[in-house]
Design an enzyme around this catalytic site. Structure first.
Site, PDB file in Angstrom:
ATOM      1  N   TRP A 130      20.174  -0.637   3.916  1.00 14.67           N
ATOM      2  CA  TRP A 130      21.423  -0.342   3.111  1.00 14.67           C
ATOM      3  C   TRP A 130      22.300  -0.389   3.520  1.00 14.67           C
ATOM      4  CZ3 TRP A 130      22.712   4.167   5.632  1.00 14.67           C
ATOM      5  CH2 TRP A 130      21.697   4.606   5.742  1.00 14.67           C
ATOM      6  N   ASN A 131      22.565  -0.044   4.923  1.00 12.16           N
ATOM      7  CA  ASN A 131      23.876   0.647   5.624  1.00 12.16           C
ATOM      8  C   ASN A 131      24.943  -0.604   4.789  1.00 12.16           C
ATOM      9  OD1 ASN A 131      22.594  -1.512   7.239  1.00 12.16           O
ATOM     10  ND2 ASN A 131      23.375   0.185   9.077  1.00 12.16           N
ATOM     11  N   HIS A 155      15.204  -6.159  -0.268  1.00 13.19           N
ATOM     12  CA  HIS A 155      15.677  -5.063   0.160  1.00 13.19           C
ATOM     13  C   HIS A 155      15.505  -3.409   0.224  1.00 13.19           C
ATOM     14  CE1 HIS A 155      20.139  -4.374   1.832  1.00 13.19           C
ATOM     15  NE2 HIS A 155      21.026  -5.945   0.097  1.00 13.19           N
ATOM     16  N   ALA A 156      16.037  -2.955   0.757  1.00  7.26           N
ATOM     17  CA  ALA A 156      16.005  -1.208   0.643  1.00  7.26           C
ATOM     18  C   ALA A 156      15.825  -1.115  -0.134  1.00  7.26           C
ATOM     19  CB  ALA A 156      17.146  -0.938   1.768  1.00  7.26           C
ATOM     20  N   SER A 208      14.854  -0.619  10.919  1.00  4.80           N
ATOM     21  CA  SER A 208      14.864  -0.287  12.359  1.00  4.80           C
ATOM     22  C   SER A 208      13.613  -0.574  13.366  1.00  4.80           C
ATOM     23  CB  SER A 208      14.275   1.950  11.194  1.00  4.80           C
ATOM     24  OG  SER A 208      13.001   0.748  11.153  1.00  4.80           O
ATOM     25  N   GLU A 229      17.273  -7.455  14.086  1.00  2.00           N
ATOM     26  CA  GLU A 229      18.207  -7.022  13.880  1.00  2.00           C
ATOM     27  C   GLU A 229      18.373  -5.263  13.726  1.00  2.00           C
ATOM     28  OE1 GLU A 229      21.364  -8.623  15.081  1.00  2.00           O
ATOM     29  OE2 GLU A 229      20.884 -10.059  15.009  1.00  2.00           O
ATOM     30  N   CYS A 263      24.818   0.641  13.426  1.00  2.00           N
ATOM     31  CA  CYS A 263      24.049   0.248  14.340  1.00  2.00           C
ATOM     32  C   CYS A 263      24.673  -0.399  15.222  1.00  2.00           C
ATOM     33  CB  CYS A 263      23.270  -1.479  13.961  1.00  2.00           C
ATOM     34  SG  CYS A 263      24.105  -3.228  13.208  1.00  2.00           S
ATOM     35  N   GLU A 357      18.733   6.738  17.618  1.00  2.00           N
ATOM     36  CA  GLU A 357      19.678   5.904  17.196  1.00  2.00           C
ATOM     37  C   GLU A 357      20.117   7.238  16.553  1.00  2.00           C
ATOM     38  OE1 GLU A 357      19.260   3.527  14.543  1.00  2.00           O
ATOM     39  OE2 GLU A 357      20.482   2.112  15.006  1.00  2.00           O
TER      40      GLU A 357
HETATM   41  P1  NAD Z   1      14.059   0.779   7.680  1.00  2.00           P
HETATM   42  O1  NAD Z   1      13.297  -0.325   8.997  1.00  2.00           O
HETATM   43  O2  NAD Z   1      13.764   1.705   7.266  1.00  2.00           O
HETATM   44  O3  NAD Z   1      14.034  -0.672   6.843  1.00  2.00           O
HETATM   45  C1  NAD Z   1      14.798  -1.785   6.606  1.00  2.00           C
HETATM   46  C2  NAD Z   1      14.176  -2.363   5.608  1.00  2.00           C
HETATM   47  O4  NAD Z   1      12.706  -2.769   6.081  1.00  2.00           O
HETATM   48  C3  NAD Z   1      14.060  -2.507   4.326  1.00  2.00           C
HETATM   49  O5  NAD Z   1      14.108  -3.078   3.136  1.00  2.00           O
HETATM   50  C4  NAD Z   1      12.865  -1.392   3.704  1.00  2.00           C
HETATM   51  O6  NAD Z   1      12.618  -1.534   2.296  1.00  2.00           O
HETATM   52  C5  NAD Z   1      11.850  -2.430   4.876  1.00  2.00           C
HETATM   53  N1  NAD Z   1      10.899  -1.712   5.406  1.00  2.00           N
HETATM   54  C6  NAD Z   1      10.279  -0.190   5.463  1.00  2.00           C
HETATM   55  N2  NAD Z   1       8.265  -0.605   5.895  1.00  2.00           N
HETATM   56  C7  NAD Z   1       8.675  -1.877   6.125  1.00  2.00           C
HETATM   57  C8  NAD Z   1       6.606  -2.797   5.858  1.00  2.00           C
HETATM   58  N3  NAD Z   1       5.927  -2.033   6.414  1.00  2.00           N
HETATM   59  N4  NAD Z   1       6.893  -3.897   5.336  1.00  2.00           N
HETATM   60  C9  NAD Z   1       8.172  -5.527   5.453  1.00  2.00           C
HETATM   61  N5  NAD Z   1       9.363  -3.762   5.109  1.00  2.00           N
HETATM   62  C10 NAD Z   1       9.713  -2.335   5.186  1.00  2.00           C
HETATM   63  O7  NAD Z   1      16.315   0.931   8.467  1.00  2.00           O
HETATM   64  P2  NAD Z   1      16.841   1.066   7.146  1.00  2.00           P
HETATM   65  O8  NAD Z   1      16.440   2.540   7.324  1.00  2.00           O
HETATM   66  O9  NAD Z   1      16.736   0.655   5.800  1.00  2.00           O
HETATM   67  O10 NAD Z   1      17.677   1.026   8.351  1.00  2.00           O
HETATM   68  C11 NAD Z   1      18.512   1.304   8.721  1.00  2.00           C
HETATM   69  C12 NAD Z   1      18.295   0.912  10.288  1.00  2.00           C
HETATM   70  O11 NAD Z   1      18.801  -0.881   9.976  1.00  2.00           O
HETATM   71  C13 NAD Z   1      19.004   1.650  11.556  1.00  2.00           C
HETATM   72  O12 NAD Z   1      18.277   1.395  12.816  1.00  2.00           O
HETATM   73  C14 NAD Z   1      20.438   0.283  12.196  1.00  2.00           C
HETATM   74  O13 NAD Z   1      19.944   0.473  13.340  1.00  2.00           O
HETATM   75  C15 NAD Z   1      18.974  -0.800  12.281  1.00  2.00           C
HETATM   76  N6  NAD Z   1      20.418  -2.197  11.662  1.00  2.00           N
HETATM   77  C16 NAD Z   1      20.679  -2.816  12.385  1.00  2.00           C
HETATM   78  C17 NAD Z   1      21.881  -4.040  12.633  1.00  2.00           C
HETATM   79  C18 NAD Z   1      21.084  -4.499  13.345  1.00  2.00           C
HETATM   80  O14 NAD Z   1      22.352  -6.344  13.161  1.00  2.00           O
HETATM   81  N7  NAD Z   1      21.045  -4.680  15.207  1.00  2.00           N
HETATM   82  C19 NAD Z   1      22.057  -3.655  11.574  1.00  2.00           C
HETATM   83  C20 NAD Z   1      23.027  -2.885  10.553  1.00  2.00           C
HETATM   84  C21 NAD Z   1      21.570  -1.731  10.602  1.00  2.00           C
END
Ligand code: NAD
Length: 472
Positions: A130-131, A155-156, A208, A229, A263, A357
């Site tokens: 979502w960020n 998507h989130a 994450s 990522e 991130c 993080e």
């Molecule tokens: P998250 O891992 O909670 O969710 C990411 C996505 O995965 C969402 O769409 C979520 O609904 C989905 N998801 C959750 N559980 C799942 C499952 N069991 N199976 C399949 N999909 C599932 O992360 P977040 O809180 O939405 O985002 C924040 C994280 O993203 C931070 O750690 C940040 O550093 C990272 N991030 C990394 C980058 C990069 O380029 N490296 C860029 C942006 C964000």
């Protein structure tokens, strides 16, 4: 079951969406496959025009999309507009560059003619955070589409309206190509069955580490490529010969933008002894000037964190680190759904703000003797997205670039993504690259062609090959 998005500033429910039933998901996957059968043969000019149209729609509706971003996840409206501009930039960049980046490559061998072509692979599934609700999708999807693939995104849940806007943009760009980009409104637990579906050929995951590991395991179990990522804990090094004002100004943006939820944000400020006090004093002065409030207001610089869980998690990380000896130089703290800018010094390995993080506007300072110690501290992390180094003698520091286990090394600027340069991490920050030449090569079949001693009716000309290599 309903999927709900809540405005993090007002805490009011914005919208509730019905989860898609299995029959709807079947329609979407069939459509993605038939769109691929058509799109993979589109010639370079068609692809270019399509992606230019996507950029045009983004710019035409910038205000609408930016407001949706701010309402759904709370980033300041000016930053939301900049996010849409960046999506238009990446769309135009690949519209103009894809043909060149995908052109066939001749390799001299024992054959009469041997070369490599980059074919598309089919439908790629994106699982996105979502960020940066538009940018994360665009930066993986635009090159993948320009390579001839089609996309479905999960998507989130808190940015579902953003996902639906993105789907609409790609349909509107050419109604005849409907199905190139589709959103899946599903629960997290149901993502695995889509990953397993044979019509999905690869997965691009941003989010994450915990979720990334689950997604990659599911993909690998079904012999599908994934790119990850993940999180970051970027070092921001200030050497004694740095321009301190420049370092402070950049360091504020690098840590505070997107309400600290990025991130690649600078998270660990590694300051050499001679500049540490001066840096912190000026940094605090700048923190105090930041305007905190309603993210819809033009002059707001810090809005609420995206969800209540984010506030709780950040508070726990700071409280524990302070108990372990971190010193509070400037205390913002948690107030309702906000976490206000905070500066901690005396930060050490073992504390959550060093090891984990930190997703919010909390800057951590580690003071070191010299560049060598700075490198050591910087590398003492399970993450490796990128490092910033502030020094006026870049020629000296440049020699030491190779000591950093990072996806990128930036001198005198913050780590940022740029459509022209590859982006990605090392270690627990993930694998694979987005953007640049490497990003468009992630979701292609690198096909080897070897022609020997044949009586060819027609020896293809280079230009035809170029078109073919984009057309599959
Ligand atoms: P998250 O891992 O909670 O969710 C990411 C996505 O995965 C969402 O769409 C979520 O609904 C989905 N998801 C959750 N559980 C799942 C499952 N069991 N199976 C399949 N999909 C599932 O992360 P977040 O809180 O939405 O985002 C924040 C994280 O993203 C931070 O750690 C940040 O550093 C990272 N991030 C990394 C980058 C990069 O380029 N490296 C860029 C942006 C964000």
């Amino acid at each position: 079951m309903k999927i709900t998005s809540i405005n993090p500033f007002t805490q009011k429910v914005l919208e509730s969406f019905d989860e898609y039933a299995d029959e709807q998901l079947e329609v979407i996957l069939k459509k993605a496959t038939s769109a691929y059968d058509n799109w993979r043969h589109a010639n370079p000019e068609t692809r270019k025009n399509y992606m230019c149209k996507v950029a045009e729609i983004l710019r035409m509706n910038k205000e609408k999309y930016a407001r949706t971003i701010t309402q759904e996840m709370g980033k300041p409206i000016k930053e939301a507009r900049a996010e849409i501009e960046k999506c238009a930039w990446v769309s135009e960049h690949y519209a103009h560059e894809a043909e060149m980046l995908l052109k066939r490559e001749a390799v001299a061998t024992d054959a009469d003619l041997s070369y490599i072509v980059y074919d598309p692979i089919g439908t790629v599934m994106g699982i996105m955070p979502w960020n940066f609700p538009f940018w994360q999708v665009f930066r993986f999807a635009v090159p993948a589409i320009m390579a001839g693939n089609t996309i479905v995104i999960k998507h989130a849940p808190n940015v579902t309206r953003c996902a639906l806007h993105i789907e609409d943009i790609f349909s509107e760009a050419d109604p005849e190509q409907d199905g190139i980009m589709q959103a899946l409104i599903i629960q997290e637990k149901d993502a695995a069955k889509i990953i397993r579906d044979p019509r999905i050929k690869a997965i691009s995951f941003t989010g994450s580490n915990e979720t990334g590991a689950k997604v990659a395991t599911e993909a690998a179990g079904n012999i599908k490529k994934s790119i990850l990522e993940l999180g970051g804990n970027n070092p921001f090094i200030v050497l004694e010969d740095a321009d301190i004002d420049k370092a402070v100004d950049t360091g504020i943006t690098a840590r505070m933008q997107n309400n600290g939820q990025s991130c690649i944000a600078a998270k660990r400020f590694i300051l050499t002894e001679p500049v540490a006090d001066k840096f912190m004093e000026r940094y605090v002065a700048k923190m105090q000037e930041l305007k905190i409030g309603d993210p819809m207001e033009e002059d707001t610089q810090i809005g609420p964190l995206a969800t209540e869980e984010q506030v709780k998690k950040l508070k726990a990380q700071v409280d524990k680190s302070v108990k372990m000896g971190a010193k509070v130089v400037y205390d913002g703290g948690a107030v309702d759904n906000f976490y206000k800018p905070t500066l901690l010094s005396n930060v050490k390995p073992g504390m959550p703000v060093f090891d984990e993080e930190v997703f919010g506007p909390v800057a951590s300072v580690i003071t070191v003797k010299d560049f060598d110690e700075a490198v050591e501290v910087a590398n003492q992390s399970k993450y490796g997205l990128g490092v910033s180094i502030f020094t006026e003698h870049t020629h000296h520091a440049e020699e030491l670039v190779y000591y950093f286990d990072e996806g990128s090394v930036f001198f005198n600027d913050m780590v940022k993504s740029d459509p022209r340069l590859p982006f990605g991490g090392t270690k627990s920050s993930g694998y694979g690259r987005e953007l640049g030449k490497h990003g468009i090569h992630e979701f292609v079949n690198v096909k080897t062609i070897y022609l020997k001693e044949g009586k060819y009716h027609h020896k293809p000309q280079k230009e035809e090959h170029v078109a073919k290599s984009m057309g599959g």
